[in-house]
Design an enzyme around this catalytic site. Structure first.
Site, short mmCIF file in Angstrom:
data_model
loop_
_atom_site.label_atom_id
_atom_site.label_comp_id
_atom_site.label_asym_id
_atom_site.label_seq_id
_atom_site.Cartn_x
_atom_site.Cartn_y
_atom_site.Cartn_z
N GLU A 38 0.84 -1.20 0.00
CA GLU A 38 0.00 0.00 0.00
C GLU A 38 0.87 1.25 0.00
O GLU A 38 1.85 1.33 0.75
CB GLU A 38 -0.90 -0.03 1.23
CG GLU A 38 -2.28 0.49 1.00
CD GLU A 38 -3.09 -0.37 0.03
OE1 GLU A 38 -3.12 -0.02 -1.17
OE2 GLU A 38 -3.66 -1.37 0.46
N HIS A 39 0.50 2.20 -0.85
CA HIS A 39 1.25 3.46 -1.01
C HIS A 39 2.68 3.21 -1.49
O HIS A 39 3.59 3.98 -1.19
CB HIS A 39 1.22 4.29 0.29
CG HIS A 39 -0.15 4.84 0.58
ND1 HIS A 39 -0.63 5.99 0.01
CD2 HIS A 39 -1.16 4.35 1.34
CE1 HIS A 39 -1.88 6.20 0.43
NE2 HIS A 39 -2.22 5.22 1.23
N LEU A 129 -11.96 0.71 -3.05
CA LEU A 129 -11.98 -0.46 -3.94
C LEU A 129 -11.83 -0.05 -5.40
O LEU A 129 -12.09 -0.83 -6.30
CB LEU A 129 -13.28 -1.27 -3.73
CG LEU A 129 -13.47 -1.82 -2.32
CD1 LEU A 129 -14.83 -2.49 -2.20
CD2 LEU A 129 -12.36 -2.81 -1.95
N SER A 132 -13.10 4.52 -9.22
CA SER A 132 -12.77 5.49 -10.28
C SER A 132 -11.96 4.85 -11.40
O SER A 132 -12.21 5.10 -12.58
CB SER A 132 -12.07 6.72 -9.71
OG SER A 132 -11.09 6.35 -8.80
N ASP A 176 -4.26 0.67 -9.66
CA ASP A 176 -5.70 0.39 -9.82
C ASP A 176 -6.07 0.16 -11.28
O ASP A 176 -6.81 -0.77 -11.61
CB ASP A 176 -6.53 1.55 -9.25
CG ASP A 176 -6.22 1.80 -7.77
OD1 ASP A 176 -5.54 0.96 -7.16
OD2 ASP A 176 -6.66 2.84 -7.26
#
Ligand code: GLA
Length: 389
Positions: A38-39, A129, A132, A176
């Site tokens: 994450e990140h 989640l 976009s 994503d």
């Protein structure tokens, strides 16, 4: 799910006909959970996401003019976009994701035809989640196919990310859009966000991906996200005085960071420590998954959450509570927050035969402590974007 996926393309075609009086082709793009990493994506690092069975559909039919008329079953009103507009600007509206994709496709030299578009999604919005990215990818596929064009999946992901970075104004990484385009059913994807080298890792059959939505979204999330990016860049700037070859935190080893820790202010050190150790955790987690070592994988998920909570400071009370409740349950290998943070969802790896009890117990305990009824569901690791049948 209350909305069986198999019925949706038919339903969306019917709604499309009511709105536009024409037959539509329908394209789908999935949301995602990130199992670990994450990140790290905007630090040129590693991520390990899987696509989920919630997705966005874009139904499309051609127009004779050069306009896009866009409607959504999730939002009221219609958005009108002129493909020949010479100075396109974001309007801080859901239509920006669609407009941004059209602009980036056009700038990349793809000549788009006018289109009627209907967007429908069942990825919860603002829940971490990646709704976009799913809108962007479904839209891009629909606009391309409507114009008789195709694009390689990696290029498609890059272009959708550019729409979000340059048009919408969110400085997100590539994770994503990449997983939405390239996911394979039953697999997680290990991605090097610098080289974009990737490999699919099979998920064991007797393990379920359980997503728990805390039902909170924090308003500051957008600003905080960009602040974290800036703090990472500051870390690179300061570290590069002693380590001139580094370009991103991806290039810093845990040993190097420890050695040069005194050169960093406390907050920047914490942000860097999260990213540097998280990258190492993703690599270890991929090996653990390949070996079938789910206990080892789960430990890394737990460490990841602690680091996001204490060093990166992107968790919140509700996420920490959901993680604690999940960790108390039988058959849980590991749990962590997933996505950008400040609310949204957790992901747990749970033995499939323990899922029903897990759902019941976590849901009741979370409701009792917060007064909020969480959404908890099991998702398969879904396939990437494409035309819906
Ligand atoms: C959001 C962004 C991704 C990634 C995650 C955090 O989902 O869109 O690019 O940075 O946050 O891992």
């Amino acid at each position: 799910m209350t909305d069986p996926v198999s019925n949706t393309p038919r339903e969306i075609r019917e709604t499309f006909r009511e709105f536009f009086g024409a037959h539509a082709r329908v394209f789908r793009a999935p949301g995602r959970v990130n199992l670990i990493g994450e990140h790290t994506d905007y630090n040129d690092g590693f991520v390990l996401p899987a696509a989920i069975d919630r997705c966005v559909w874009a139904a499309v039919s051609p127009r004779r003019d050069s306009r896009l008329i866009v409607r959504s079953t999730n939002f009221p009103g219609a958005v009108e976009i002129d493909l020949e507009e010479t100075n396109p600007r974001a309007a801080h509206h859901w239509g920006d994701y669609i407009y941004g994709v059209a602009v980036m496709l056009t700038r990349a030299g793809h000549r788009l035809r006018g289109a009627n578009l209907l967007i429908r999604g069942d990825v919860p919005i603002g829940a971490g989640l990646s709704s976009s990215a799913a809108v962007e990818v479904a839209t891009a596929l629909a606009l391309l196919e409507n114009s008789g064009l195709t694009l390689d999946c990696v290029e498609l992901a890059k272009l959708c990310r550019r729409a979000e970075n340059e048009f919408v104004g969110a400085r997100v990484g590539i994770m994503d859009q990449f997983i939405s385009c390239l996911a394979q059913g039953g697999h997680a994807l290990c991605l090097d966000c610098r080289s974009l080298e990737h490999r699919w890792l099979q998920l064991p059959r007797d393990v379920s991906l359980v997503i728990c939505n805390t039902m909170v979204t924090h308003q500051l999330a957008g600003n905080e996200y960009n602040t974290r990016r800036t703090e990472c860049e500051e870390g690179v700037r300061l570290l590069s005085r002693s380590l001139p070859d580094i370009r991103a935190l991806r290039d810093v080893s845990p040993e190097q960071l420890q050695h040069h820790a005194p050169e960093l202010p406390p907050t920047i050190l914490k942000r860097c420590r999260h990213v540097v150790l998280e990258n190492a955790r993703v690599c270890d987690a991929a090996v653990a998954l390949e070996r079938g070592d789910l206990a080892g994988f789960g430990c890394l998920m737990r460490e990841s959450h602690q680091s996001l909570r204490d060093d990166y400071e992107v968790s919140c009370a509700e996420l920490d509570l959901m993680v604690a409740l999940a960790e108390e349950q039988e058959g849980v290998y590991g749990t962590r927050m997933t996505g950008g943070g400040f609310g949204g969802c957790t992901i747990s790896l749970v033995k499939s035969n323990a899922v029903v009890t897990f759902q019941r117990a976590v849901s009741a305990a979370y409701l009792a402590k917060t007064g909020l009824k969480p959404q908890i569901w099991v998702s398969s690791a879904a396939a990437g974007a494409g035309e819906a049948g």
